[in-house]
Design a protein around this motif. Structure first.
Motif, mmCIF file in Angstrom:
data_model
loop_
_atom_site.group_PDB
_atom_site.id
_atom_site.type_symbol
_atom_site.label_atom_id
_atom_site.label_comp_id
_atom_site.label_asym_id
_atom_site.label_seq_id
_atom_site.Cartn_x
_atom_site.Cartn_y
_atom_site.Cartn_z
ATOM 1 N N THR A 165 -3.500 9.005 0.842
ATOM 2 C CA THR A 165 -4.268 10.093 1.450
ATOM 3 C C THR A 165 -5.690 9.630 1.763
ATOM 4 O O THR A 165 -6.227 9.892 2.855
ATOM 5 N N ASP A 166 -6.301 8.920 0.825
ATOM 6 C CA ASP A 166 -7.655 8.383 1.044
ATOM 7 C C ASP A 166 -7.665 7.415 2.217
ATOM 8 O O ASP A 166 -8.592 7.424 3.040
ATOM 9 N N TYR A 167 -6.631 6.593 2.295
ATOM 10 C CA TYR A 167 -6.558 5.623 3.398
ATOM 11 C C TYR A 167 -6.468 6.349 4.739
ATOM 12 O O TYR A 167 -7.174 6.003 5.700
ATOM 13 N N ASP B 17 0.814 -1.219 0.000
ATOM 14 C CA ASP B 17 0.000 0.000 0.000
ATOM 15 C C ASP B 17 0.851 1.274 0.000
ATOM 16 O O ASP B 17 0.331 2.381 0.063
ATOM 17 N N GLN C 266 -4.405 21.227 1.505
ATOM 18 C CA GLN C 266 -5.194 21.426 0.296
ATOM 19 C C GLN C 266 -5.010 22.805 -0.321
ATOM 20 O O GLN C 266 -5.506 23.071 -1.414
ATOM 21 N N LYS D 153 -9.146 7.526 9.679
ATOM 22 C CA LYS D 153 -9.909 8.589 10.356
ATOM 23 C C LYS D 153 -8.990 9.683 10.900
ATOM 24 O O LYS D 153 -9.215 10.241 11.974
ATOM 25 N N GLN E 230 -2.375 9.736 -3.637
ATOM 26 C CA GLN E 230 -3.814 9.930 -3.427
ATOM 27 C C GLN E 230 -4.421 8.749 -2.698
ATOM 28 O O GLN E 230 -5.266 8.921 -1.807
ATOM 29 N N ALA E 231 -3.989 7.544 -3.051
ATOM 30 C CA ALA E 231 -4.519 6.352 -2.385
ATOM 31 C C ALA E 231 -4.144 6.355 -0.904
ATOM 32 O O ALA E 231 -4.967 5.998 -0.044
ATOM 33 N N PHE F 6 1.327 11.031 3.749
ATOM 34 C CA PHE F 6 0.253 11.337 2.798
ATOM 35 C C PHE F 6 0.173 12.840 2.625
ATOM 36 O O PHE F 6 0.990 13.593 3.185
ATOM 37 N N LEU G 21 -7.380 9.403 5.579
ATOM 38 C CA LEU G 21 -8.559 10.191 5.932
ATOM 39 C C LEU G 21 -9.813 9.342 6.131
ATOM 40 O O LEU G 21 -10.619 9.618 7.014
ATOM 41 N N LYS G 22 -9.964 8.309 5.312
ATOM 42 C CA LYS G 22 -11.204 7.528 5.341
ATOM 43 C C LYS G 22 -11.114 6.287 6.207
ATOM 44 O O LYS G 22 -12.041 5.963 6.948
#
Length: 250
Positions: free
Chosen positions: A210-212, A73, A130, A218, A207-208, A126, A214-215
């Protein structure tokens, strides 16, 4: 003026002088008490600062790093063979000043815990920012970190933090990132690395990750440090507290 009047006036003056003297004495006592209290406060504050400055003091790292490798990952795992727990996850943004402070304060403690076999440390860089230019700085640094080989990643990670630009300033240029990597004691060089950095070839993985963060993780701010999934960020800034948390988990 009659003698009676003069005597009365003299008594009144004496009474007024005594009243004023009593008032001055009271003020002196109050100032003395305040001064003593202030002295106590200074001592207490001094002790507090001394204790906390020692609690927060960065530790030295002794010995060789634990083996490092890159997971599928994109995260970097630093752990001795066979050590799978407890798991320390470090969610970070290379442009984040607080992340740099965590690295300065506890970076060696993370390394020592892994080297001693007391924890499995997982770095998860990550892009949190923004707004321009922070976003672009963060993106370039994270991309370059993903371009670097896992077995020589930690020195590059540390160098990126050492060169962190001030907030609001453009930094982490590709040319600098490539130069810093080449200047490490074990250099990171070659066309593949250079092209990866210049071509932002790891942007999709940034991006992946970053998504991990944040989503799935948490994460709401950086740095965030988790121990077996539990947020211990506050403890992580104090080496002794970090070691205690890991020992308790183990």
């Amino acid at each position: 003026m009659s003698k009676a009047t003069r005597d009365r006036t003299a008594r009144e003056k004496l009474a007024e002088e005594r009243r004023l003297q009593a008032q001055r004495d009271k003020q002196k006592r109050m100032l003395g008490a305040v001064g003593a209290a202030a002295a106590v406060i200074v001592v207490v504050v001094g002790v507090f600062v001394f204790v906390n400055s020692n609690r927060d003091k960065a530790e030295d790292f002794v010995g060789a790093l634990a083996p490092t490798s890159r997971a599928s990952d994109g995260s970097i795992v630093m752990a001795k063979a066979g050590v799978t727990s407890p798991v320390l996850e470090v969610f970070e943004d290379f442009q984040c000043p607080a992340c740099k402070n965590l690295e300065k304060t506890s970076g060696n403690t993370f390394k020592q815990l892994a080297a001693d076999g007391k924890a499995k440390v997982v770095y998860r860089p990550f892009r949190l920012f923004q707004q321009t230019p922070l976003k672009e700085n963060s993106e370039r640094a994270a991309n370059a970190a993903l371009c670097a080989p896992g077995d020589n990643w930690v020195p590059f990670h540390d160098k990126i933090y050492a060169e962190q630009p001030p907030e609001g300033k453009v930094g982490f240029s590709n040319s600098d990132l490539i130069s810093w990597a080449a200047g490490l004691s074990t250099p990171i060089t070659g066309d593949a690395f250079t092209q990866c950095v210049n071509g932002a070839e790891k942007s999709a993985q940034v991006q992946a990750m970053t998504d991990y963060a944040l989503k799935v993780g948490k994460v709401e701010s950086t740095p965030t440090v988790k121990l077996d999934g539990k947020d211990i960020t506050n403890d992580a800034f104090v080496p002794s507290d970090l070691k205690k948390a890991v020992a308790d988990a183990g």
